[in-house]
Enzyme design. Structure first.
Site, PDB file in Angstrom:
ATOM      1  N   GLY A   1       0.789  -1.222   0.000  1.00 19.54           N
ATOM      2  CA  GLY A   1       0.000   0.000   0.000  1.00 19.54           C
ATOM      3  C   GLY A   1       0.824   1.277   0.000  1.00 19.54           C
ATOM      4  O   GLY A   1       0.263   2.362   0.005  1.00 19.54           O
ATOM      5  N   CYS A   2       2.133   1.145  -0.002  1.00 19.94           N
ATOM      6  CA  CYS A   2       3.000   2.325  -0.059  1.00 19.94           C
ATOM      7  C   CYS A   2       3.373   2.593  -1.515  1.00 19.94           C
ATOM      8  O   CYS A   2       3.607   1.660  -2.283  1.00 19.94           O
ATOM      9  CB  CYS A   2       4.272   2.110   0.753  1.00 19.94           C
ATOM     10  SG  CYS A   2       4.002   1.946   2.512  1.00 19.94           S
ATOM     11  N   GLU A   3       3.426   3.856  -1.869  1.00 22.65           N
ATOM     12  CA  GLU A   3       3.813   4.235  -3.225  1.00 22.65           C
ATOM     13  C   GLU A   3       5.262   3.821  -3.499  1.00 22.65           C
ATOM     14  O   GLU A   3       5.587   3.332  -4.568  1.00 22.65           O
ATOM     15  CB  GLU A   3       3.656   5.750  -3.389  1.00 22.65           C
ATOM     16  CG  GLU A   3       3.953   6.256  -4.764  1.00 22.65           C
ATOM     17  CD  GLU A   3       3.696   7.747  -4.889  1.00 22.65           C
ATOM     18  OE1 GLU A   3       3.563   8.190  -6.037  1.00 22.65           O
ATOM     19  OE2 GLU A   3       3.630   8.450  -3.885  1.00 22.65           O
TER      20      GLU A   3
END
Length: 140
Positions: free
Chosen positions: A48-50
């Protein structure tokens, strides 16, 4: 070596310029102890982290009781700063206390919500969720 979270919060309170706050965040990220490549596994990757983010959570036992021990890294210098904030907040806490500690409150207290993209905010949220889940698992 990272300063204690109380020192980090005090330092941010004295920095009014947004550019300087970002510079301090980057400086914190550069102060992260190196995370061995062997720990940058799919299991330790925060979804979920860019940017790519890895957090390894362990339990250390010392005379005062079990404590959280975390290592982390990101391929982004800014996100490394957010990783450093979370590690400073959660490292050394008892697992039960860590599971109850809201790292997003620190994020809001330091007023990052309005200065980072929603993707970065979501990434910090995922880091916090991951650390709290690991803490709850270790507390059980």
């Amino acid at each position: 070596m990272l300063p204690p979270i109380e020192t980090i919060v005090e330092n941010f309170e004295f920095i009014e310029d947004d550019y300087m706050r970002l510079e301090y965040l980057i400086e914190l990220g550069r102060a992260l102890p190196p995370m061995p490549e062997a720990l940058r596994t799919d299991e330790n990757r925060v979804r979920g982290c860019e940017s790519q983010v890895w957090i390894d959570t362990k339990l250390d036992i010392d005379p005062s009781g079990p404590k959280m021990s975390l290592q982390g890294f990101s391929d982004s210098v800014i996100v490394c700063g957010f990783v450093a904030l979370m590690l400073s907040l959660y490292n050394g806490l008892a697992p039960g206390k860590a599971a109850e500690t809201d790292g997003l409150e620190l994020f809001r207290q330091l007023q990052f919500g309005s200065h980072v993209t929603s993707k970065r905010s979501n990434g910090v949220r995922e880091m916090v969720n991951r650390i709290r889940r690991d803490a709850a698992r270790l507390a059980a």
